[in-house]
Design an enzyme around this catalytic site. Structure first.
Site, PDB file in Angstrom:
ATOM      1  N   THR A 104     -14.022  97.350 -58.409  1.00  0.00           N
ATOM      2  CA  THR A 104     -14.593  98.679 -58.197  1.00  0.00           C
ATOM      3  C   THR A 104     -14.971  98.962 -56.751  1.00  0.00           C
ATOM      4  OG1 THR A 104     -16.697  97.698 -58.809  1.00  0.00           O
ATOM      5  CG2 THR A 104     -15.521  98.864 -60.527  1.00  0.00           C
ATOM      6  N   ASN A 152     -18.818 105.158 -50.097  1.00  0.00           N
ATOM      7  CA  ASN A 152     -17.538 104.881 -49.450  1.00  0.00           C
ATOM      8  C   ASN A 152     -16.503 105.759 -50.133  1.00  0.00           C
ATOM      9  OD1 ASN A 152     -14.979 103.855 -48.781  1.00  0.00           O
ATOM     10  ND2 ASN A 152     -15.751 101.766 -48.561  1.00  0.00           N
ATOM     11  N   GLU A 167     -16.885 104.952 -64.291  1.00  0.00           N
ATOM     12  CA  GLU A 167     -16.301 105.336 -65.571  1.00  0.00           C
ATOM     13  C   GLU A 167     -15.926 106.804 -65.693  1.00  0.00           C
ATOM     14  OE1 GLU A 167     -18.326 102.456 -68.755  1.00  0.00           O
ATOM     15  OE2 GLU A 167     -19.766 103.422 -67.448  1.00  0.00           O
TER      16      GLU A 167
HETATM   17 MO1  MOS Z   1     -17.725  99.449 -68.257  1.00  0.00          MO
HETATM   18  S1  MOS Z   1     -17.026  99.856 -70.126  1.00  0.00           S
HETATM   19  O1  MOS Z   1     -19.373  99.602 -68.579  1.00  0.00           O
HETATM   20  O2  MOS Z   1     -17.209  97.958 -67.679  1.00  0.00           O
END
Ligand code: MOS
Length: 734
Positions: free
Chosen positions: A463, A628, A701
């Site tokens: 991420t 970022n 998400e």
């Molecule tokens: Mo996410 S489903 O909270 O990695």
């Protein structure tokens, strides 16, 4: 000290600090770890979905070349249980003869090589006393759990308001089960040294995994070390302590050697949880001019036979719109299926599809533009809590997104836009994502060479956590990026939150913020009584940081460098800890806001061939302060691809007789490939959020959410066909 308004990172497209390691192959994923004398494990899975094991013949496997041990429920030791929390471990494997789903582990072979283990595993014979599995979400025999998380909400009187509404709308929406499908095959490498256990694993939460393993093997938690510096994708799949992780540790303990266990791709479909199927009924009452008077959302999701899963779908309808009469209810039904588990935007992904499809349907019924309908029901304050939002730029999301997309070119009539044989459809959806932040800690150290080390036992599952936390630390300490090292992926570091629920940037970021503030305070404490220091007697709110120095606010020349302070006081380094816990909304007088978004898509449909093609996607996102822009944009793009999968391709297909997942390979379970993914534009709007000192909200998400509804709405606009089931496949379009 740097305040929230002074953190100057917005818009900076800093490259990933771990990028060079990843692209050169130098990053060590769990699968890359080895030990001298490493043994390998392979798993045997149940071929029935419900019943008991009546016979297990392991004799051929035991004498197969290289085999060190064959472990079944008959010879496995009695093990403990992990804490029974939402994201902890399923019941410990190989503890009895009961079968709850097709694919449940019934035996494990440990051998000198992976090939020997796999070959021997094939020699194991099992017989079962079968019972008829419960597999269908509509099966009346299935146990029904109402309000499983205590999150059902209501205000006003939805039933009465529905009964008297000028316009009533009701529809049922369904979504298929989806598989997380990270590229990295989940791997555990386990090594014991006495009662001490080291585990390399594809986890999103080293601390939780450590606790679970300590409980299962009844060893001190301090002796369990979980290492996960690189994780080959998680999406929620890595939040739990899966049975195979426990089995790898059991294998290592049994044979007295380190053991590696790599799941096969088919095992990934049964072994690491999946997004639940849903059936959702939406009922809406409205005035003729488009004001919602009633909103009733009832969701049913699937659940495995044992244990829990946190996946609220109906809750999206609680706070999305300023409707006075609302009832949201979540229910689960227990089936003989594999584990249901978080998969990027659990609950919101499905709930938003139902709500935002229903809003689109209502817009046609009322003859009101879909965006206008949403604006007429805009929630200026949090409609359930009645408190002002800590931030909310959803209105800007609609405006900026619509502009960028060219929504004004949309002709309202379905089927009215065409390009040769292709019908063109424009669709949109709004997103109000949930708020979440977990408690987290971090530590920050400044060393006499002028470099900083900031640490927390979190993971970066791709991420960008590693990068943005390095940036944030550099900013908060007034150091160049190159002088800051962020260390993560090790449970021995200060306890960290899970990389999940889009809450890590806030939870960890605020812990880093606290640690860095405390570190600057520690330097000020050091010089407090030093008459030679220009900083003597300064309080934290009287100083700023820049260029490796602390200086008096407004007088950059009246300051001292970290290295000078350390040298003057004969110190090698200074360290400070920081912790973050979420604020209390009532105390703060603010409703904590998650991110908001507006998603716009253009589709092309060939109605004769049932072909659906996505032409472009525009996303306007309010995620508070963006640390970022480059990595945040990547998050939205990646999430969008996940949304495209959910909307158009992904569907776990279970054989109704045996309960076997019939498409548990990448050849059969379709996920979007490059050719399915069009041009995607992402724009961030909004201001720093007021609920936490660094002003961030999550971007992990929300990128997935709204794509399903936007595509279904665009398909309706293109064709006049309303598809209420995801994925929208050719057969549903013909
Ligand atoms: Mo996410 S489903 O909270 O990695």
């Amino acid at each position: 000290m740097t305040t929230v308004e002074q953190i100057g990172l917005v818009g900076e497209g800093v490259d990933r600090v771990d990028g060079p390691l990843k692209v050169t192959g130098a990053a060590d994923y769990p699968n890359d770890f080895s030990y001298p004398d490493l043994a390998h494990a392979a798993l045997v899975r149940s071929t029935v979905a419900a019943g008991r094991i009546t016979r297990l013949d392991i004799s051929a496997a035991q004498t197969s070349p290289g085999v060190l041990a064959v472990i079944t429920h008959r010879n496995a030791p009695v093990l403990g249980r992990a804490p029974d929390t939402f994201l902890s471990a399923p019941p410990t494997p190989l503890q009895d003869d009961r079968i709850h789903y097709h694919g449940q582990y019934v035996a494990m072979v440990v051998a000198g090589t992976a090939e020997e283990a796999t070959a021997a595993a094939r020699l194991i014979e099992a017989d079962y006393e079968k019972t008829e599995p419960i597999l269908d979400i509509h099966d009346p025999r299935a146990e029904l759990i109402t309000d499983p998380w205590g999150l059902d909400a209501s205000r006003g009187d939805a039933e009465a308001a529905l009964a008297s509404a000028e316009v009533r709308f009701e529809a049922t929406y369904t979504t298929a089960g989806n598989a997380n499908s990270p590229m990295g095959l989940f791997t555990t490498v386990a090594a014991w040294d006495g009662d001490a256990l080291t585990v390399h694993d594809s986890t999103q939460w080293p601390g939780s995994l450590r606790t679970a393993l300590a409980r299962v093997f009844a060893v001190p938690e301090s002796g369990v070390r979980v290492l996960a510096p690189f994780v080959g994708g998680g999406f929620g799949a890595g939040l739990r302590t899966w049975p195979h992780v426990i089995l790898a540790a059991l294998a290592a303990r049994t044979v007295g050697r380190p053991v590696k266990l790599v799941l096969t791709r088919p095992e990934m479909f049964t072994g690491i949880g999946h997004r639940t199927e849903t059936v959702q009924r939406l009922r809406i009452g409205a005035t003729r001019d488009g004001r919602l008077v009633a909103l009733d959302h009832e969701s049913t999701t699937t659940l495995q036979m044992e244990g829990n899963n946190l996946e609220p779908c109906a809750t999206v309808s609680e706070s999305a719109y300023a409707c006075p009469n609302v009832s949201t209810r979540d229910r689960q039904v227990r089936l003989n299926i594999t584990w249901c588990n978080s998969m990027r935007a659990p609950g919101d992904a499905q709930g938003n599809f139902a709500l935002e499809s229903a809003m689109d349907e209502l817009s046609y019924t009322l003859g009101i533009d879909p965006i206008e309908l949403r604006l007429r029901n805009y929630a200026d304050v949090h409609p359930q809590l009645g408190l002002p939002w800590s931030s909310n730029a959803l209105r800007e999301c609609y405006e900026v997104g619509a502009d960028l997309f060219g929504w004004s070119r949309r002709r309202p009539e379905p089927g009215s836009m065409r390009d040769g044989d292709w019908l063109i459809g424009y669709g949109m959806a709004g997103v109000s994502f949930f708020w979440y932040q977990a408690p987290c800690t971090a530590s920050a150290t400044l060393r006499k060479d002028g470099t900083a080390l900031v640490r927390s036992a979190v993971t970066d599952i791709g991420t960008g956590t590693w990068t943005v936390m390095t940036q944030l630390s550099a900013e908060l300490l007034g150091l160049d990026l190159e002088r800051v090292t962020f260390e993560l992926g090790d449970s021995d570091l200060p306890p960290g939150a899970q990389a999940g629920g889009s809450g890590l940037t806030a939870g960890l970021g605020n812990a880093v913020h606290a640690a860095c503030r405390n570190l600057v305070q520690a330097f000020l404490d050091t010089v407090r009584d030093d008459p030679t220091s220009p900083l003597a007697g300064c309080a934290l709110d009287e100083v700023g940081v820049d260029g490796g120095r602390i200086h008096r606010t407004g007088s950059p020349e009246r300051g001292e460098s970290y290295t000078d302070i350390l040298a003057a006081h004969g110190l090698a380094e200074l360290t400070a800890d920081g912790a973050s816990t979420p604020n209390d909304p009532q105390e703060l007088g603010l409703a904590p806001a998650g991110p908001f978004g507006a998603r716009f898509v253009e589709v092309r449909v060939d109605p004769e061939l049932g072909l659906l093609r996505l032409a472009r996607v525009v996303s306007a996102i309010d995620a508070g302060r963006i640390l970022n822009e480059k990595t945040a944009t990547s998050q939205i793009i990646g999430g969008t691809v996940g949304g495209i999968g959910m909307a158009m391709f992904e569907e776990i297909v279970t054989d109704p007789g045996s309960g076997r997942i019939t498409n548990a390979t990448f050849g059969d379970y379709l996920i979007p490939v490059n050719a399915d993914v069009p041009d995607m534009q992402v724009v961030f709007v909004g201001r720093p959020d007021r609920f936490n000192p660094i002003g961030v909200k999550g971007v992990g998400e929300i990128g997935l959410v709204g794509i399903g509804a936007a595509i279904a709405n665009a398909v309706h606009h293109a064709t006049g066909r309303r598809i209420r089931s995801l994925p929208i496949t050719i057969d549903r379009l013909l």
